[in-house]
Write a protein that holds these residues in place. Structure first.
Motif, PDB file in Angstrom:
ATOM      1  N   THR A 183      70.675  25.014  28.787  1.00 46.73           N
ATOM      2  CA  THR A 183      70.032  24.331  27.663  1.00 46.73           C
ATOM      3  C   THR A 183      68.698  24.998  27.370  1.00 46.73           C
ATOM      4  O   THR A 183      67.961  25.363  28.289  1.00 46.73           O
ATOM      5  CB  THR A 183      69.809  22.839  27.987  1.00 46.73           C
ATOM      6  OG1 THR A 183      71.069  22.237  28.304  1.00 46.73           O
ATOM      7  CG2 THR A 183      69.196  22.107  26.800  1.00 46.73           C
ATOM      8  N   ARG A 184      68.379  25.149  26.075  1.00 50.54           N
ATOM      9  CA  ARG A 184      67.127  25.809  25.710  1.00 50.54           C
ATOM     10  C   ARG A 184      66.568  25.214  24.422  1.00 50.54           C
ATOM     11  O   ARG A 184      67.302  24.618  23.618  1.00 50.54           O
ATOM     12  CB  ARG A 184      67.345  27.309  25.517  1.00 50.54           C
ATOM     13  CG  ARG A 184      68.279  27.655  24.368  1.00 50.54           C
ATOM     14  CD  ARG A 184      68.582  29.143  24.297  1.00 50.54           C
ATOM     15  NE  ARG A 184      69.515  29.456  23.220  1.00 50.54           N
ATOM     16  CZ  ARG A 184      69.140  29.757  21.976  1.00 50.54           C
ATOM     17  NH1 ARG A 184      67.846  29.792  21.662  1.00 50.54           N
ATOM     18  NH2 ARG A 184      70.042  30.031  21.050  1.00 50.54           N
ATOM     19  N   GLY A 209      72.407  23.265  23.956  1.00 55.15           N
ATOM     20  CA  GLY A 209      72.604  23.113  25.390  1.00 55.15           C
ATOM     21  C   GLY A 209      73.944  22.546  25.776  1.00 55.15           C
ATOM     22  O   GLY A 209      74.896  22.521  24.991  1.00 55.15           O
TER      23      GLY A 209
END
Length: 247
Positions: A183-184, A209
């Motif tokens: 996840t970003r 994500g």
């Protein structure tokens, strides 16, 4: 309650014209305009949460939303009340839906997602400190502020991405857990929105994500409810994708 994923094409130029006739275009607030348009055409909160997706330089967009009824039910409702101005914006003939039944989710199921958020918090007590440019800033109890700013004023040193992902993880629980390795924070900007006649400045973030379902019934409710504040203005809709690769 049954849940359906709705897909609705929109004319962006017609949306701007319609907003102008309703004094919603100076300056233009896309979420506010769509909030009013969808409410007038389909009923209050009938399409909520929602997300407008627009390709670069496109003249049309596609609105996705979760609803408790099918596209045919929504079309029937709208045809009874739609005005010519609404019809210029909304392409009812291309309105369609797919069911998202609660029994389709299982514990341990991994899903990717694309999520637009307004990661803000309401202060339980007054908060003061120094801003990014060294200026003194203070906020009253009950103020809505950027979750990252609140953390910084409390002396925390986490990055913006870490604060926002922690904020998201808290709001996914107990329905799902967040896979931090996959996840970003995909993008971030600050925007001004109009709510109840007041201009609010704050964070506008996209998160890509992967999550893991821990409570299928709670997850079904979460999809229909959305995440965070301003869900009826284009934030907080979990658009589901295949699981993402780790960073």
């Amino acid at each position: 309650m049954s849940l359906h994923l709705i897909e609705l094409p929109l004319s962006l130029q017609a949306l701007h014209r319609w907003a102008g006739t309703r004094s919603l275009a100076a300056p233009f607030d896309e979420g506010l305009a769509l909030h009013h348009l969808l409410g007038e055409a389909f009923g209050p909160a009938a399409l909520q949460p929602f997300r407008l997706m627009v390709a670069p330089r496109a003249q049309t967009g596609t609105l996705y939303a979760y609803a408790g009824v099918t596209a045919e039910d929504l079309r029937r409702q709208a045809l009874s009340v739609l005005t010519p101005a609404h019809a210029e914006v909304i392409d009812l003939d291309r309105l369609r839906s797919l069911p998202r039944p609660a029994e389709g989710w299982t514990e341990g199921q991994r899903l990717g997602f694309d999520l637009r958020l307004r990661p803000v918090v309401r202060l339980a007590s007054a908060l003061a400190g120094t801003g990014e440019n060294g200026e003194d800033i203070s906020f009253r109890k009950g103020a809505e502020i950027d979750a990252f700013l609140a953390a910084a004023l409390r002396g925390e040193t986490a990055s913006r991405e870490d604060v926002y992902l922690g904020w998201l993880a808290e709001r996914l629980a107990p329905a799902a857990t967040l896979d931090l390795a996959a996840t970003r924070l995909a993008s971030f900007r600050r925007t001004r929105i109009l709510r109840n006649g007041k201009r609010l400045e704050g964070p506008d973030a996209l998160v890509h994500g992967t999550l893991t379902i821990t409570d299928p019934a709670a997850f079904a409710e979460l999809l229909g409810r959305g995440i965070g504040r301003h869900r009826s203005y284009g934030y907080g809709m979990l658009l589901l994708r295949p699981p993402q690769r780790g960073r």
